[in-house]
Motif scaffolding. Sequence first.
Motif, PDB file in Angstrom:
ATOM      1  N   GLY A   1     -12.723  -2.852   7.109  1.00 38.21           N
ATOM      2  CA  GLY A   1     -13.176  -2.065   8.107  1.00 38.21           C
ATOM      3  C   GLY A   1     -12.531  -0.738   8.022  1.00 38.21           C
ATOM      4  N   GLY A   2     -12.843   0.295   8.696  1.00 45.58           N
ATOM      5  CA  GLY A   2     -12.201   1.704   8.389  1.00 45.58           C
ATOM      6  C   GLY A   2     -11.379   2.094   9.569  1.00 45.58           C
ATOM      7  N   PHE A   3     -11.681   3.391  10.183  1.00 46.20           N
ATOM      8  CA  PHE A   3     -10.775   3.647  11.205  1.00 46.20           C
ATOM      9  C   PHE A   3     -10.720   2.854  12.615  1.00 46.20           C
ATOM     10  N   GLU A   4     -11.877   2.113  12.793  1.00 45.72           N
ATOM     11  CA  GLU A   4     -11.471   1.453  13.971  1.00 45.72           C
ATOM     12  C   GLU A   4     -11.043   0.188  14.027  1.00 45.72           C
ATOM     13  N   LEU A   5     -10.676  -0.328  12.757  1.00 47.83           N
ATOM     14  CA  LEU A   5      -9.916  -1.759  12.521  1.00 47.83           C
ATOM     15  C   LEU A   5      -8.629  -1.806  13.282  1.00 47.83           C
ATOM     16  N   LEU A   6      -8.384  -2.572  14.350  1.00 48.41           N
ATOM     17  CA  LEU A   6      -7.128  -2.515  14.935  1.00 48.41           C
ATOM     18  C   LEU A   6      -6.607  -4.023  15.302  1.00 48.41           C
ATOM     19  N   GLY A   7      -5.548  -4.299  14.748  1.00 46.71           N
ATOM     20  CA  GLY A   7      -4.685  -5.635  15.020  1.00 46.71           C
ATOM     21  C   GLY A   7      -5.762  -6.510  14.784  1.00 46.71           C
ATOM     22  N   ARG A   8      -6.207  -7.000  13.481  1.00 46.71           N
ATOM     23  CA  ARG A   8      -6.783  -8.085  13.150  1.00 46.71           C
ATOM     24  C   ARG A   8      -6.399  -8.230  11.857  1.00 46.71           C
ATOM     25  N   HIS A   9      -6.804  -9.302  11.199  1.00 43.66           N
ATOM     26  CA  HIS A   9      -6.664  -9.906   9.718  1.00 43.66           C
ATOM     27  C   HIS A   9      -7.509  -8.852   8.851  1.00 43.66           C
ATOM     28  N   GLY A  10      -6.969  -7.883   8.002  1.00 39.96           N
ATOM     29  CA  GLY A  10      -7.922  -7.551   6.947  1.00 39.96           C
ATOM     30  C   GLY A  10      -7.189  -6.207   6.530  1.00 39.96           C
ATOM     31  N   VAL A  11      -8.159  -5.211   5.638  1.00 45.89           N
ATOM     32  CA  VAL A  11      -7.852  -4.164   4.866  1.00 45.89           C
ATOM     33  C   VAL A  11      -8.539  -3.082   5.528  1.00 45.89           C
ATOM     34  N   ARG A  12      -7.838  -2.030   5.870  1.00 47.22           N
ATOM     35  CA  ARG A  12      -8.496  -0.856   6.527  1.00 47.22           C
ATOM     36  C   ARG A  12      -8.173   0.307   5.520  1.00 47.22           C
ATOM     37  N   VAL A  13      -9.033   1.201   5.462  1.00 54.81           N
ATOM     38  CA  VAL A  13      -8.890   2.379   4.624  1.00 54.81           C
ATOM     39  C   VAL A  13      -9.504   3.647   5.564  1.00 54.81           C
ATOM     40  N   ASP A  14      -8.504   4.409   5.364  1.00 57.52           N
ATOM     41  CA  ASP A  14      -8.626   5.681   6.410  1.00 57.52           C
ATOM     42  C   ASP A  14      -8.721   6.816   5.190  1.00 57.52           C
ATOM     43  N   SER A  15      -9.986   7.400   4.926  1.00 58.68           N
ATOM     44  CA  SER A  15      -9.918   8.487   3.925  1.00 58.68           C
ATOM     45  C   SER A  15     -10.988   9.592   3.904  1.00 58.68           C
ATOM     46  N   GLY A  16     -10.387  10.593   3.556  1.00 61.33           N
ATOM     47  CA  GLY A  16     -10.878  11.891   3.645  1.00 61.33           C
ATOM     48  C   GLY A  16     -12.131  12.493   2.496  1.00 61.33           C
ATOM     49  N   PHE A  17     -12.307  11.396   1.669  1.00 63.64           N
ATOM     50  CA  PHE A  17     -13.173  11.688   0.592  1.00 63.64           C
ATOM     51  C   PHE A  17     -14.277  10.547   0.466  1.00 63.64           C
ATOM     52  N   ALA A  18     -15.287  11.060  -0.446  1.00 62.20           N
ATOM     53  CA  ALA A  18     -16.337   9.972  -0.923  1.00 62.20           C
ATOM     54  C   ALA A  18     -16.703  10.307  -2.198  1.00 62.20           C
ATOM     55  N   SER A  19     -17.481   9.328  -2.811  1.00 62.61           N
ATOM     56  CA  SER A  19     -17.746   9.542  -4.053  1.00 62.61           C
ATOM     57  C   SER A  19     -18.478  10.998  -4.152  1.00 62.61           C
ATOM     58  N   GLY A  20     -18.434  11.672  -5.142  1.00 62.78           N
ATOM     59  CA  GLY A  20     -18.950  13.034  -5.427  1.00 62.78           C
ATOM     60  C   GLY A  20     -18.188  14.047  -5.111  1.00 62.78           C
ATOM     61  N   ASP A  21     -17.287  13.821  -3.963  1.00 61.26           N
ATOM     62  CA  ASP A  21     -16.497  15.085  -3.475  1.00 61.26           C
ATOM     63  C   ASP A  21     -15.595  15.679  -4.345  1.00 61.26           C
ATOM     64  N   GLU A  22     -15.193  16.983  -4.025  1.00 57.31           N
ATOM     65  CA  GLU A  22     -14.452  17.709  -4.953  1.00 57.31           C
ATOM     66  C   GLU A  22     -13.176  17.741  -4.293  1.00 57.31           C
ATOM     67  N   VAL A  23     -12.015  17.415  -4.997  1.00 60.54           N
ATOM     68  CA  VAL A  23     -10.517  17.388  -4.776  1.00 60.54           C
ATOM     69  C   VAL A  23     -10.072  18.775  -5.088  1.00 60.54           C
ATOM     70  N   SER A  24      -9.944  19.780  -4.187  1.00 57.93           N
ATOM     71  CA  SER A  24      -9.486  21.299  -4.492  1.00 57.93           C
ATOM     72  C   SER A  24      -8.098  21.397  -4.330  1.00 57.93           C
ATOM     73  N   THR A  25      -7.316  22.415  -4.715  1.00 56.57           N
ATOM     74  CA  THR A  25      -6.144  22.862  -4.963  1.00 56.57           C
ATOM     75  C   THR A  25      -5.518  23.385  -3.789  1.00 56.57           C
ATOM     76  N   PHE A  26      -6.243  23.459  -2.769  1.00 56.68           N
ATOM     77  CA  PHE A  26      -5.761  24.234  -1.563  1.00 56.68           C
ATOM     78  C   PHE A  26      -4.944  23.370  -0.696  1.00 56.68           C
ATOM     79  N   TYR A  27      -5.216  22.078  -0.698  1.00 55.31           N
ATOM     80  CA  TYR A  27      -4.378  21.369   0.461  1.00 55.31           C
ATOM     81  C   TYR A  27      -3.663  20.087   0.057  1.00 55.31           C
ATOM     82  N   ASP A  28      -3.234  19.186   0.657  1.00 56.05           N
ATOM     83  CA  ASP A  28      -2.592  18.298   0.268  1.00 56.05           C
ATOM     84  C   ASP A  28      -3.349  17.224  -0.631  1.00 56.05           C
ATOM     85  N   ALA A  29      -2.581  16.425  -1.326  1.00 53.89           N
ATOM     86  CA  ALA A  29      -3.221  15.903  -2.690  1.00 53.89           C
ATOM     87  C   ALA A  29      -3.491  14.341  -1.924  1.00 53.89           C
TER      88      ALA A  29
END
Length: 651
Positions: free
Chosen positions: A349-377
């Motif tokens: 689950g993503g941002f809405e996974l609360l209090g249950r067995h599992g793996v949660r990923v909160d991400s700011g990127f997706a495949s094909g996105d560019e990681v710029s030099t202007f912000y946090d890594a």
Amino acid sequence: MINRLLVANRGEIARRVFATCRRLGIETVAVHSDADAGLPFVAEADHAVRLPGNAPADTYLRIDLVIEAARRSGADAVHPGYGFLSENAAFARAVVDAGLTWVGPPADAIEAMGDKVRAKEIAEKAGVPVLSAPSSPTEADLPLLVKASAGGGGRGMRVVRTLDRLEAEIEAARAEAESAFGDGTVFVEPYVEAGRHVEVQVVSDASGTTALGTRDCSVQRRHQKVVEEAPAPGLSAGTEAAMLEAAEHLADGIGYLGAGTVEFLHDPATDRFFFLEMNTRLQVEHPVTELVTGVDLVEAQLAVAEGRDREAVGWSASGHAIEVRLYAEDAAYVPQSGGLVTFDLPADGGFELLGRHGVRVDSGFASGDEVSTFYDAMLAKVMAWAPTREQAIRMLVAALKRARIHGVTTNRDQLVEILTDPVFVAGEMTTTWLEARPIPAESPGDSGPSDRATLVAGALMLAADDAARRTVQQGVPAAWRNVVSQPQRTTFEGHDPVEWWGTRDGFVVDGVTVLEVSPTHARLEVGGVTTETRGHISSDRPGAPRDVWVDGPRRSARLREVPRFTDPADAVASGSLLAPMPGTVVKVVAEAGAEVAAGDVVLVLEAMKMQHTVTAPYDGTVTEINVEPGTQVASGEVLAVVATQEAEGEA
């Protein structure tokens, strides 16, 4: 009632707030810089407003532009996220003055806790233990910590171990704080070498404060958190209760409202704790509290902002949650940038996974996105919840190993090493443990055959790619010869050559049975064990050395091809100081013709909100300075040249 919410932030935290808003039926507005225009948070918002430019000072830190964006988009509330303007009292007042709902604590509370010097004074008066700053530091006070008064995230922090470095480190911290937060105020306090960083999540409304348990954030490098977990392991019941009480008392004393975090330094040797600071915003690590309590902290913030009370924050702790911060950075913690060709993180689950067995990923990127030099890594936060800490560690390690990340070097393998280290497994980590710990060159559990399989897979993927690109003799097997005199050799940087043959029946490698190969896949048998490997091949430009991103069953690797012949255009002069990453030159310290000693600072680069010094590799003379303040540089670009006396004589 809030109807349309503008999030004055970017990336993962903007997406996190949007997720709760979607569930509650609240419309959303994103603001974005030019560099962020194509990122997922912009597409997920109901409305988006461009902030022209890229640098934070020109975009996300511009109070006037954010307020105007709210007005133009019809937003009636503003959520600041974390970082940027989230702890800026002037911004909170500007939002309220514009007739908008501020989803955060009162400006007076932000001001009281935002000035860390004043915050320590308030805590001390409230009876909360604090670390006393020396009025006139001496050798006996060492080590010391220089700390930005207005910021967080490790920026504007320096450890001082010799008094002769104090002034220089204060100046460096001041410059970094000014760049990151617009406030160069710093202070000095004692530095506790072997402490634990423990924090308490609070939620306050007009009737008082509720503490939602503890988190441990001791695994840090350069004072930036890498791993966080809830609850903090190994605390005595009495110490934990005292921390919760101190946090509630402090929040109530300043009239706090909304979600916040009170941070403490815990000394395991004495079982004492000291107030560090209060973050008057949502923390990066808030999801581990959500996972163990089942409380949506963003929803709690919105409820308080709408004038409702904290009765919605009923909670009880259950299980254990661990979070890791996945950064675009190399093994030396140098930030990386570039295109994320593949970004696949397995999760339940993503941002809405609360209090249950599992793996949660909160991400700011997706495949094909560019990681710029202007912000946090930081690319994403990966977290796991399980009934026990041991199970949570195992689940998180498995999720990280299954991830496919190509195009940008990350700290994924280092995170696996940290999570499986006996010190972490035992819960005995401190704030200095990670930086003092030598990072193994290989991942845990790797063996010789596994490493060889990774190298062979990479080499054969390159060969298959070469064959697929041929425009003539496509029916001839790759590297096939009528008369075989010697094997083909593929060499990767830092590794011995891989020798292989191309035959009518396919590829042949000594000690390896090649079952299947393509430019993106290899199935090999080594020592009776069949391994499945997936990969991706990329290069900076046609004809340049290629990278092979190999995902094996035990580890992932980025293998850089060593070309047979060196292009003269790629050669650089001896003593060249190369940019370790893309960034902006903020200061040139040395001049052409200046004499420098080994370790002297030649110039300073800024990338991803951190400043990095480029130093002389040895005693010599600066013969070239190719940049000036404000220059944008690419990774590997020659910034300056330092020549030894011998080299000057030969010239």
